[in-house]
Design a protein around this motif. Structure first.
Motif, short mmCIF file in Angstrom:
data_model
loop_
_atom_site.label_atom_id
_atom_site.label_comp_id
_atom_site.label_asym_id
_atom_site.label_seq_id
_atom_site.Cartn_x
_atom_site.Cartn_y
_atom_site.Cartn_z
N VAL A 221 0.73 -1.16 -0.48
CA VAL A 221 -0.17 -0.02 -0.13
C VAL A 221 1.05 1.03 -0.11
N GLU A 222 1.32 1.66 1.47
CA GLU A 222 2.62 2.50 1.42
C GLU A 222 3.38 2.67 -0.14
N GLU A 223 4.18 1.99 -0.51
CA GLU A 223 5.09 1.48 -1.97
C GLU A 223 3.87 2.17 -3.17
N ALA A 224 2.88 1.97 -3.25
CA ALA A 224 2.07 2.64 -4.27
C ALA A 224 1.65 3.65 -4.21
N TYR A 225 1.14 4.92 -2.86
CA TYR A 225 0.98 5.48 -2.79
C TYR A 225 2.21 6.23 -3.25
N GLN A 226 3.59 5.89 -2.93
CA GLN A 226 4.76 6.67 -3.31
C GLN A 226 4.98 6.85 -4.41
N GLU A 227 4.52 5.91 -5.23
CA GLU A 227 5.18 5.53 -6.47
C GLU A 227 4.10 6.38 -7.58
N VAL A 228 3.42 6.75 -7.02
CA VAL A 228 2.12 8.00 -7.33
C VAL A 228 2.84 9.23 -7.36
N TYR A 229 3.28 9.51 -5.67
CA TYR A 229 3.56 10.57 -5.58
C TYR A 229 4.70 11.40 -6.51
N ARG A 230 5.99 9.77 -6.70
CA ARG A 230 7.02 9.91 -7.54
C ARG A 230 7.07 10.50 -9.40
N ARG A 231 5.86 9.67 -8.95
CA ARG A 231 4.85 9.86 -10.92
C ARG A 231 4.28 11.07 -10.91
N VAL A 232 3.94 11.99 -10.61
CA VAL A 232 3.29 13.29 -10.19
C VAL A 232 3.67 14.19 -9.58
N VAL A 233 4.30 14.62 -8.28
CA VAL A 233 4.55 15.54 -7.62
C VAL A 233 6.25 15.76 -7.82
N GLY A 234 6.84 14.32 -8.11
CA GLY A 234 8.35 14.22 -8.19
C GLY A 234 9.28 13.44 -7.37
N PRO A 235 10.56 13.17 -7.68
CA PRO A 235 11.37 12.64 -6.55
C PRO A 235 10.82 13.11 -4.86
N ALA A 236 11.42 12.11 -4.43
CA ALA A 236 10.83 12.96 -2.63
C ALA A 236 12.53 13.17 -2.51
#
Ligand code: C5P
Length: 236
Positions: A221-236
């Motif tokens: 679950v967390e990994e999926a949210y982080q993947e969406v973050y990377r794609r939409v917002v950019g590298p954390a």
């Protein structure tokens, strides 16, 4: 802008008054619920993902002429917004059959929909957000016919903007929920646009990258949210 009194605590967010009238601050929590809060849990980092992703998408939509309640990002978990009188209708737009539409129609999940489907739901926790039609909206005085017409037009416009935008980030926008409200004599898009409120599938593999991973105990679950973050917002 500073936080004042707590106005409302929902399942995933806390809303505070801001020190200027007409504005609120949304605080995004990691708490997750599903099935009208029968299932509860925590998705670590979700609040940050949903806050930052909503900010990116609200900003993009505003540039394209969609009035949104978003004013500015205040921190990892907080955004300043216009204070809306929220209309008690949840508008759902669908591009691909999934979730309750698959159950209601018997069509397999993943079936493409030629023309986007819009649905209206009565935003009511005690009733479990039942689906309603425009006659019910009129009967319950939730919104005027003119407001409903605007909401439907705007939901289709938002879908037409979000879908290609997310596709360029490798995400298929399967469906999503919108909320609108009144402020300063007009209507605005409110709430959030995030993996909590959208179904997002990887555009190549159809892997689910949204809250369905939590709802259906799919793991990652967390990994999926982080993947969406990377794609939409950019590298954390
Ligand atoms: O469950 P259902 O298939 O009707 O959900 C459609 C879309 O609306 C999904 O993207 C889901 O995340 C979103 N939704 C929501 N809040 C609700 C109900 C649905 O964000 N209360």
């Amino acid at each position: 802008m500073e936080k004042r009194e707590k106005l409302y605590e929902g399942k995933a967010k806390i809303v505070y008054a801001a020190n200027e009238p007409g504005f609120i601050i949304q605080y995004f929590k990691d708490d997750a619920t599903a099935f009208n809060a029968l299932k509860r849990g925590t998705i670590v980092g979700k609040g940050v993902v949903n806050n930052r992703m909503s900010a990116v998408l609200f900003t993009m939509l505003a540039k394209k002429g969609v009035p949104t309640h978003f004013v500015e990002t205040l921190s990892d978990r907080e955004m300043l917004c216009r204070r809306l009188d929220i209309i008690k209708i949840e508008t759902i737009a669908r591009n691909v059959v999934a979730g309750s539409l698959a159950k209601r129609t018997g069509l397999p999940e993943g079936t493409a929909i030629r023309q986007p489907v819009l649905e209206l739901y009565y935003k009511s926790d005690p009733l479990g957000d039942p689906m309603i039609n425009e006659e019910h909206v009129r009967m319950l005085k939730l919104a005027t016919p003119r407001e409903v017409a605007w909401i439907k037009r705007m939901a289709l416009k938002i879908n037409g903007l979000l879908r290609p935008y997310l596709r360029r980030k490798g995400l298929l926008l399967v469906d999503f929920k919108l909320e609108f409200g009144r402020h300063a004599g007009r209507l605005w898009l409110g709430d959030e646009i995030s993996p909590d409120t959208c179904r997002l599938w990887d555009a190549d593999t159809n892997e689910k990258l949204d809250k369905d991973r939590f709802r259906r105990d799919l793991g990652g679950v967390e990994e999926a949210y982080q993947e969406v973050y990377r794609r939409v917002v950019g590298p954390a």
